[in-house]
Design a protein around this motif. Sequence first.
Motif, PDB file in Angstrom:
ATOM      1  N   LEU A 108      45.056 -13.256  13.059  1.00 24.35           N
ATOM      2  CA  LEU A 108      44.697 -14.314  13.794  1.00 24.35           C
ATOM      3  C   LEU A 108      43.438 -14.720  13.973  1.00 24.35           C
ATOM      4  O   LEU A 108      43.013 -15.628  13.922  1.00 24.35           O
ATOM      5  CB  LEU A 108      45.508 -13.996  15.084  1.00 24.35           C
ATOM      6  CG  LEU A 108      47.026 -13.747  15.253  1.00 24.35           C
ATOM      7  CD1 LEU A 108      47.673 -13.457  16.440  1.00 24.35           C
ATOM      8  CD2 LEU A 108      47.731 -15.122  14.787  1.00 24.35           C
ATOM      9  N   ASN A 109      42.753 -13.488  14.436  1.00 24.95           N
ATOM     10  CA  ASN A 109      41.192 -13.528  14.526  1.00 24.95           C
ATOM     11  C   ASN A 109      40.459 -14.234  13.122  1.00 24.95           C
ATOM     12  O   ASN A 109      39.474 -15.025  13.292  1.00 24.95           O
ATOM     13  CB  ASN A 109      40.590 -12.309  14.864  1.00 24.95           C
ATOM     14  CG  ASN A 109      39.263 -12.257  15.612  1.00 24.95           C
ATOM     15  OD1 ASN A 109      38.973 -11.390  16.307  1.00 24.95           O
ATOM     16  ND2 ASN A 109      38.519 -13.570  15.716  1.00 24.95           N
ATOM     17  N   ALA A 110      40.943 -13.573  12.214  1.00 23.59           N
ATOM     18  CA  ALA A 110      40.268 -14.150  10.871  1.00 23.59           C
ATOM     19  C   ALA A 110      40.442 -15.653  10.641  1.00 23.59           C
ATOM     20  O   ALA A 110      39.760 -16.461  10.407  1.00 23.59           O
ATOM     21  CB  ALA A 110      40.758 -13.528   9.646  1.00 23.59           C
ATOM     22  N   ALA A 111      41.783 -16.116  10.994  1.00 20.25           N
ATOM     23  CA  ALA A 111      42.093 -17.592  10.975  1.00 20.25           C
ATOM     24  C   ALA A 111      41.364 -18.346  11.840  1.00 20.25           C
ATOM     25  O   ALA A 111      40.984 -19.475  11.348  1.00 20.25           O
ATOM     26  CB  ALA A 111      43.816 -17.651  10.975  1.00 20.25           C
ATOM     27  N   LEU A 112      41.322 -17.932  13.278  1.00 21.85           N
ATOM     28  CA  LEU A 112      40.656 -18.595  13.971  1.00 21.85           C
ATOM     29  C   LEU A 112      39.025 -18.908  13.722  1.00 21.85           C
ATOM     30  O   LEU A 112      38.741 -19.927  13.771  1.00 21.85           O
ATOM     31  CB  LEU A 112      40.750 -17.821  15.401  1.00 21.85           C
ATOM     32  CG  LEU A 112      40.117 -18.563  16.651  1.00 21.85           C
ATOM     33  CD1 LEU A 112      40.978 -20.039  16.840  1.00 21.85           C
ATOM     34  CD2 LEU A 112      40.128 -17.785  17.875  1.00 21.85           C
ATOM     35  N   GLY A 113      38.427 -17.657  13.515  1.00 19.75           N
ATOM     36  CA  GLY A 113      37.144 -17.759  13.110  1.00 19.75           C
ATOM     37  C   GLY A 113      36.820 -18.638  11.665  1.00 19.75           C
ATOM     38  O   GLY A 113      35.891 -19.408  11.984  1.00 19.75           O
ATOM     39  N   GLN A 114      37.779 -18.625  10.747  1.00 16.55           N
ATOM     40  CA  GLN A 114      37.692 -19.342   9.564  1.00 16.55           C
ATOM     41  C   GLN A 114      37.626 -20.982  10.084  1.00 16.55           C
ATOM     42  O   GLN A 114      37.024 -21.869   9.331  1.00 16.55           O
ATOM     43  CB  GLN A 114      38.717 -19.148   8.572  1.00 16.55           C
ATOM     44  CG  GLN A 114      38.710 -19.766   7.320  1.00 16.55           C
ATOM     45  CD  GLN A 114      37.301 -20.029   6.521  1.00 16.55           C
ATOM     46  OE1 GLN A 114      36.550 -18.905   6.416  1.00 16.55           O
ATOM     47  NE2 GLN A 114      37.167 -21.173   5.742  1.00 16.55           N
ATOM     48  N   ALA A 115      38.743 -21.221  10.921  1.00 14.06           N
ATOM     49  CA  ALA A 115      38.912 -22.524  11.326  1.00 14.06           C
ATOM     50  C   ALA A 115      37.536 -23.121  11.902  1.00 14.06           C
ATOM     51  O   ALA A 115      37.251 -24.393  11.932  1.00 14.06           O
ATOM     52  CB  ALA A 115      40.040 -22.694  12.062  1.00 14.06           C
ATOM     53  N   PHE A 116      37.136 -22.456  12.726  1.00  7.15           N
ATOM     54  CA  PHE A 116      35.831 -22.860  13.473  1.00  7.15           C
ATOM     55  C   PHE A 116      34.872 -22.898  12.493  1.00  7.15           C
ATOM     56  O   PHE A 116      33.986 -24.061  12.565  1.00  7.15           O
ATOM     57  CB  PHE A 116      35.309 -21.649  14.586  1.00  7.15           C
ATOM     58  CG  PHE A 116      35.945 -22.050  16.039  1.00  7.15           C
ATOM     59  CD1 PHE A 116      37.299 -21.472  16.434  1.00  7.15           C
ATOM     60  CD2 PHE A 116      35.270 -22.816  16.922  1.00  7.15           C
ATOM     61  CE1 PHE A 116      37.783 -21.777  17.679  1.00  7.15           C
ATOM     62  CE2 PHE A 116      35.995 -22.948  18.160  1.00  7.15           C
ATOM     63  CZ  PHE A 116      37.115 -22.502  18.357  1.00  7.15           C
ATOM     64  N   PHE A 117      34.585 -21.928  11.648  1.00 10.39           N
ATOM     65  CA  PHE A 117      33.500 -22.272  10.699  1.00 10.39           C
ATOM     66  C   PHE A 117      33.803 -23.560   9.684  1.00 10.39           C
ATOM     67  O   PHE A 117      32.820 -23.935   9.567  1.00 10.39           O
ATOM     68  CB  PHE A 117      33.587 -20.890   9.803  1.00 10.39           C
ATOM     69  CG  PHE A 117      32.589 -20.778   8.828  1.00 10.39           C
ATOM     70  CD1 PHE A 117      31.324 -20.436   9.434  1.00 10.39           C
ATOM     71  CD2 PHE A 117      32.958 -20.844   7.482  1.00 10.39           C
ATOM     72  CE1 PHE A 117      30.108 -20.396   8.315  1.00 10.39           C
ATOM     73  CE2 PHE A 117      31.690 -20.708   6.582  1.00 10.39           C
ATOM     74  CZ  PHE A 117      30.547 -20.411   6.849  1.00 10.39           C
ATOM     75  N   SER A 118      34.819 -23.434   9.447  1.00 13.52           N
ATOM     76  CA  SER A 118      35.000 -24.419   8.294  1.00 13.52           C
ATOM     77  C   SER A 118      34.698 -25.859   8.998  1.00 13.52           C
ATOM     78  O   SER A 118      34.415 -26.719   8.212  1.00 13.52           O
ATOM     79  CB  SER A 118      36.406 -24.478   7.807  1.00 13.52           C
ATOM     80  OG  SER A 118      36.688 -25.528   6.877  1.00 13.52           O
ATOM     81  N   LEU A 119      35.090 -26.195  10.353  1.00 15.15           N
ATOM     82  CA  LEU A 119      34.762 -27.506  11.204  1.00 15.15           C
ATOM     83  C   LEU A 119      33.569 -27.424  11.532  1.00 15.15           C
ATOM     84  O   LEU A 119      33.330 -28.354  12.537  1.00 15.15           O
ATOM     85  CB  LEU A 119      36.088 -27.611  12.022  1.00 15.15           C
ATOM     86  CG  LEU A 119      37.511 -27.956  11.226  1.00 15.15           C
ATOM     87  CD1 LEU A 119      38.544 -27.743  12.256  1.00 15.15           C
ATOM     88  CD2 LEU A 119      37.222 -29.323  10.582  1.00 15.15           C
ATOM     89  N   SER A 120      32.643 -26.467  11.441  1.00 14.23           N
ATOM     90  CA  SER A 120      31.447 -26.433  12.029  1.00 14.23           C
ATOM     91  C   SER A 120      31.486 -26.660  13.566  1.00 14.23           C
ATOM     92  O   SER A 120      30.674 -27.301  14.137  1.00 14.23           O
ATOM     93  CB  SER A 120      30.499 -27.584  11.590  1.00 14.23           C
ATOM     94  OG  SER A 120      30.480 -27.664  10.079  1.00 14.23           O
TER      95      SER A 120
ATOM     96  N   GLY B 204      42.457  -9.098  21.755  1.00 12.57           N
ATOM     97  CA  GLY B 204      43.163  -8.213  21.140  1.00 12.57           C
ATOM     98  C   GLY B 204      42.517  -7.679  19.968  1.00 12.57           C
ATOM     99  O   GLY B 204      42.631  -6.488  19.585  1.00 12.57           O
ATOM    100  N   THR B 205      41.732  -8.479  19.149  1.00  8.28           N
ATOM    101  CA  THR B 205      41.040  -7.864  18.035  1.00  8.28           C
ATOM    102  C   THR B 205      40.107  -6.747  18.584  1.00  8.28           C
ATOM    103  O   THR B 205      39.918  -5.719  17.847  1.00  8.28           O
ATOM    104  CB  THR B 205      40.147  -9.033  17.347  1.00  8.28           C
ATOM    105  OG1 THR B 205      41.018 -10.106  17.343  1.00  8.28           O
ATOM    106  CG2 THR B 205      39.657  -8.545  16.078  1.00  8.28           C
ATOM    107  N   LEU B 206      39.306  -6.989  19.530  1.00  3.84           N
ATOM    108  CA  LEU B 206      38.383  -5.900  20.107  1.00  3.84           C
ATOM    109  C   LEU B 206      38.975  -4.706  20.298  1.00  3.84           C
ATOM    110  O   LEU B 206      38.747  -3.552  20.146  1.00  3.84           O
ATOM    111  CB  LEU B 206      37.518  -6.395  21.302  1.00  3.84           C
ATOM    112  CG  LEU B 206      36.486  -7.505  20.978  1.00  3.84           C
ATOM    113  CD1 LEU B 206      35.758  -8.035  22.134  1.00  3.84           C
ATOM    114  CD2 LEU B 206      35.376  -6.823  20.027  1.00  3.84           C
TER     115      LEU B 206
END
Length: 455
Positions: free
Chosen positions: A217-229, A448-450
């Motif tokens: 979930l964290n990887a998806a969230l981070g990727q979505a933020f990154f991709s949309l700047s 949760g990830t931490l």
Amino acid sequence: MAMSDRGTWGSRFGFVLAASGSAVGLGNIWGFPTKVGQNGGGAFVLVYLACVIFICLPILIAELAIGRRTSSDPVGAYSKLRPGTRWWMAGGLGVAAGFGVLSFYSVIAGWALAYIWFTAIGTVSSDALESAAFFTEFTGRAPINLLLTFVMLASTAGVLLGGIRSGIERVSKLLMPVLALLLIILAIRAVTLPGAAEGLAYYLKPDFSKALNFGTLNAALGQAFFSLSLGLGTMLVYGSYLTKREGIARAAIMVVAVDTSLALLAGFMIFPSGFSIPGFDPSATGPGLIFIVLPQLFATLPGGQFFGATFFILLTVAALTSAISLLEVPVAHLIDSHGWKRTRAVLIVMIATFALAIPSALANGASDFFTHLPVIGLDFLTVMITVWNDFALPMGGLFTAVFVGYVWRIDNALEELLAEQAWFPGRQLWGMLIRYACPAAIFLIIFGTLRGMIT
Ligand code: PFF
């Protein structure tokens, strides 16, 4: 800088193009397939789409609203709306993130630059093992990687020095459609390769046993933020150049649609080609995925050297338009909040970013220390990607949502969003997402990830 000096986009089209130029980059073509590969395929794609629609789109709208209301850099924007408080620090995190993300971004962009040459002269083998070995050997050489990183950073700085609008906007307008077209051609080729069905199944059939954990979930969230700047103030700065005439919601939806389509398309190109190679394991390849798989796809095409070189030229340009928007965040801050001259700000930020990029450039074998960091054992590049993408950007988004939802408040934001009777259906839903869903989801995922990392 006085308001009148800052300038505005010529039209909504101009804004959508510039914002898409920032959004579309390595994140779509390198980052998205890499993360899908590392996180088990189709289920990750669905989680990613949910993050984009329910978390990132509302936050994109919020960032644009703050930017347009304040006409400032991120630090200035928060202090303008809530003077005398510590909210400026949320902008400060963005400025630091711009610098941190650019430091590793320029290393990967350097690889894309080198692969223009490698594919053009046909040095990369069509054999899977040889292609992987070539990548490992290339990224393990210090001088060339440092040089490529420097060239990418210096080009980014060069464009910013010369003024962004006419140059970069015009280039993006011309090249983005070509990139999309090439991706479509390559995806069609990939899905018609023998063995492509397995790749398509991996990409499209969700296996939730692999995706429903905090790490994914964290990887998806981070990727979505990154991709949309998002989450570091880039969109806030771009929103600060928007005029009141342009509806923010409509522009935001267009940017999300362009960015997400290109990322999905990249998956259609990578996974079928990867799986057409016997023994391919998407989770084992890591950041080298596209650099190892794509040359093999090109090897199956008539005129593959030409297609390959064109593809990597476009990827490099897409990376450049994103890198520019990253560098612009700390630069705008030094100019707007500290009164620096643009030239000085650009040069100093560029040199500092290069210094921070050195360990990432050496983290793939060139230096033992940075390739296997003590205690954690990971390489420095992976650590940077995780820290900035998976944590700093979603944290920035969390601050934006809390700020707009509870401090600046929804009704004030809506006044900005509805200026000149702008189109904004679902505004109530937007308010609820910003106040409740976005902060809760981001908090839960990060926390949760931490916890999972510590225990
Ligand atoms: N969105 C860019 C990409 O997908 O490559 C990367 C990026 C640019 C991230 C600007 C963050 C940012 F502020």
